[in-house]
Write an enzyme that holds these catalytic residues in place. Sequence first.
Site, short mmCIF file in Angstrom:
data_model
loop_
_atom_site.label_atom_id
_atom_site.label_comp_id
_atom_site.label_asym_id
_atom_site.label_seq_id
_atom_site.Cartn_x
_atom_site.Cartn_y
_atom_site.Cartn_z
N HIS A 101 0.84 -1.20 0.00
CA HIS A 101 0.00 0.00 0.00
C HIS A 101 0.88 1.26 0.00
CE1 HIS A 101 -3.25 2.79 1.22
NE2 HIS A 101 -2.31 3.32 1.99
N GLU A 102 1.91 1.27 0.84
CA GLU A 102 2.81 2.44 0.87
C GLU A 102 3.54 2.57 -0.46
OE1 GLU A 102 2.32 4.55 3.05
OE2 GLU A 102 1.18 3.28 4.42
N HIS A 105 1.52 4.52 -2.78
CA HIS A 105 1.69 5.98 -2.66
C HIS A 105 2.94 6.45 -3.41
CE1 HIS A 105 -1.64 6.76 -0.04
NE2 HIS A 105 -1.21 6.00 0.93
ZN LIG Z 1 -2.06 5.25 2.61
#
Ligand SMILES: [Zn+2]
Length: 232
Positions: A101-102, A105
């Site tokens: 998930h990171e 980003h």
């Molecule tokens: Zn996030």
Amino acid sequence: MFYPFFDSTYFLVIIGIVISMAASGYVNHTFRKYDAYRSQSNYSGSDAARFILAQSGINNVGVQKISGDLTDNYNGQTKVLSLSEATADSPSVAAIGVAAHECGHAVQDHVNYWPMRLRTALVPAANLGSTLSLPIIIVGVLLSYNQTLIHIGILLFSLALLFQLVTLPVEFNASRRALQILANGQVLTRDEVPMVRKVLTAAALTYVAAALATFLQLLRLIILFGGNRDDN
Ligand SMILES: [Zn+2]
């Protein structure tokens, strides 16, 4: 946050607090559940992050370990992807999901995903809003319900809500990118990806809960002070 006005509308604040607590309890529960599943690749969160970044053609982002619980984040200014201890060292399905998930980003930053740019641009306004709105409203109330000050305060508070609303697509999109990357089967197996989906969905709910809680607080401010108080 300090709430100087206790009245019947305070239940809106309580509802917001309960929703936020439930969401954070759910994400903790879900993370722990899938943290018990060791990934077949045996990659730790840090390994997975480095692998995914390299695979996505991102070579200017560092991966570091930070203290705290669920403090994982990506900083677009410093190009540092920080993973909490539980994520960085754990070879679990949950840890890989959070790391991915990171990475989502980092990919958003890499491809100039505009909602992320908008979110970053809104940070100063949101901070100003959440710091100054209540003091300004209180001063407005003390100055015989000064409508101008009260409305400025409510407007400032709505900047904090705007920031949280813009955060939602950024977070959903990062998780969607993470799941797409993981679906290629190099870090997780086909059976492990649905577990990550559950962890990331739980994490996304905390952002929805936070936005909802802020909306309820704004609603309360509008109910209390939004109308014209000619009787004062
Ligand atoms: Zn996030």
